[in-house]
Design a protein around this motif. Structure first.
Motif, short mmCIF file in Angstrom:
data_model
loop_
_atom_site.label_atom_id
_atom_site.label_comp_id
_atom_site.label_asym_id
_atom_site.label_seq_id
_atom_site.Cartn_x
_atom_site.Cartn_y
_atom_site.Cartn_z
N ASN A 1 32.50 21.79 41.48
CA ASN A 1 32.68 22.31 41.06
C ASN A 1 34.38 22.19 40.38
N TRP A 2 34.90 22.41 41.60
CA TRP A 2 36.42 22.27 42.02
C TRP A 2 37.23 21.17 40.75
N VAL B 1 40.77 31.94 35.27
CA VAL B 1 41.15 33.29 36.02
C VAL B 1 39.75 33.56 36.67
N VAL B 2 39.04 33.76 35.77
CA VAL B 2 37.86 33.99 35.99
C VAL B 2 36.81 33.28 37.04
N ASN B 3 37.56 32.22 36.70
CA ASN B 3 36.48 30.93 37.62
C ASN B 3 36.91 31.19 39.00
N ASN B 4 38.63 31.44 38.97
CA ASN B 4 38.65 31.98 40.79
C ASN B 4 38.48 32.86 41.16
N ILE B 5 38.16 34.25 40.31
CA ILE B 5 37.85 35.57 40.68
C ILE B 5 36.24 35.42 41.34
N THR C 1 26.03 30.52 38.37
CA THR C 1 27.02 31.37 37.75
C THR C 1 28.88 30.87 38.18
N ASN C 2 29.38 29.94 39.36
CA ASN C 2 30.39 29.85 38.71
C ASN C 2 29.99 28.14 38.54
N MET C 3 28.78 27.61 37.81
CA MET C 3 28.96 26.49 38.02
C MET C 3 28.77 27.11 36.10
N ILE C 4 27.91 27.79 35.87
CA ILE C 4 27.93 28.89 33.97
C ILE C 4 29.58 28.25 33.28
N ALA D 1 32.91 34.65 45.49
CA ALA D 1 31.78 33.47 46.67
C ALA D 1 31.84 33.14 47.92
N ILE D 2 33.53 32.89 48.27
CA ILE D 2 33.84 32.41 49.55
C ILE D 2 34.02 33.91 50.39
#
Length: 313
Positions: A179-180, A193-197, A157-160, A202-203
């Motif tokens: 990723n970062w 914003v969505v990436n950060n959420i 999900t994060n990579m998409i 995940a964290i």
């Protein structure tokens, strides 16, 4: 000058720029390291698969951990070996996304598997009478599936979300993609914003993994304090788990802390070593720790080596 997303098809990896005069040595050492990782992990996996006496939850989970080590290192070593033989170090945008997915999911899966292993030891030592009913084949399969598919889903999900960003710089000051780094290269202003959420979710998920590991071992240690039999079982089966966990946490946290708070004036070679520690040390040390510490595996491997020597002689 700002680059349009359509022009950024390749990323340039600059992690090897200062060490290319040693590329023959680095290639040899890296190839040797990768061969060692492949051989010792496959040796342990094959040993567990072929010996029916090792078809127990603890050994099956160990086999899963070694498989994950092979999976994660395959996302790094072939590419770095290719770069050490090439004058230009590039990776496509899609290749960068895939490499980031493999390495991130490898790290997350390692923590998930270690969490399941800690739960297995908790049940074995704190609730031995119900161990076989709790850690049944069906439950074990569910836990292994959880340790693989949850990281794949979260990291995927994060990579998409990362792949939809418009990237304005093709330069990555690392040996490989994460990723970062791709998010940092996004054009300003970028909708991250969505990436950060997703990153915070995940964290939180993996912080809970950490809490579950701590909780399990606190109960195990409390149970072992007053029992000589449990203390022997703890030393035999839990110490390798704790060693693997400690090595994993130290190597991953060192890279995270260096990324966020480390000095930018460190030599490139030291930066590279810190960045790849978790792709070198755990995949080599884990099978060695378990191979030497767990008596069933040690005896099986030694028996196989002695048998081969006798057959050849």
């Amino acid at each position: 000058m700002m680059h349009n997303f359509s022009y950024v098809r390749l990323f340039f990896l600059s992690g090897l720029n200062e060490t290319m005069n040693l590329r023959v040595v680095l290639f040899s050492v890296t190839l040797l390291c990768y061969c060692c990782i492949v051989l010792i992990n496959i040796a342990l996996i094959v040993t567990v698969i072929l010996d029916k006496n090792l078809h127990e939850p603890m050994y099956i989970l160990l086999c899963t951990l070694c498989m994950n080590g092979l999976y994660g290192t395959t996302g790094f070593y072939p590419k770095i070996l290719w770069d050490l033989r090439s004058p230009v170090h590039v990776i496509s945008f899609s290749g960068c996304i895939v490499q980031g997915f493999v390495i991130h999911s490898f790290v997350c899966s390692d923590l998930s598997i270690l969490a399941v292993m800690s739960y297995d030891r908790y049940v074995a030592i704190c609730r031995p009478l119900v161990y076989h009913s709790v850690m049944s084949k069906k439950r074990l399969l569910m836990l292994i599936s959880f340790s693989w598919f949850t990281p794949f889903y979260i990291v995927g999900t994060n990579m998409i979300l990362t792949s939809r960003l418009k990237v304005c710089s093709p330069y990555i000051a690392r040996l490989f993609c994460v990723n970062w780094v791709i998010v940092k290269l996004a054009c300003f202003p970028a909708d991250t914003v969505v990436n950060n959420i997703a990153g915070y979710i995940a964290i939180i998920v993996y912080v809970f993994h950490g809490f579950s590991i701590v909780w399990s071992y606190l109960y195990v240690i409390r149970t072992c304090v007053n029992s000589l039999e449990n203390r022997a079982k703890f030393m035999q089966t839990c110490v390798p788990h704790l060693a693997s966990l400690l090595i994993f946490l130290v190597t991953v946290l060192l890279d995270i802390m260096h990324t966020r708070y480390g000095s930018t004036n460190l030599p490139q070679a030291l930066n590279n070593f810190i960045a790849i520690e978790y792709l070198v040390i755990p995949p080599i040390i884990n099978p060695l720790i378990y191979g030497f510490k767990l008596s069933k595996i040690r005896k099986k491997i030694l028996h196989g080596i002695i048998y081969k020597i006798l057959v050849k002689s």
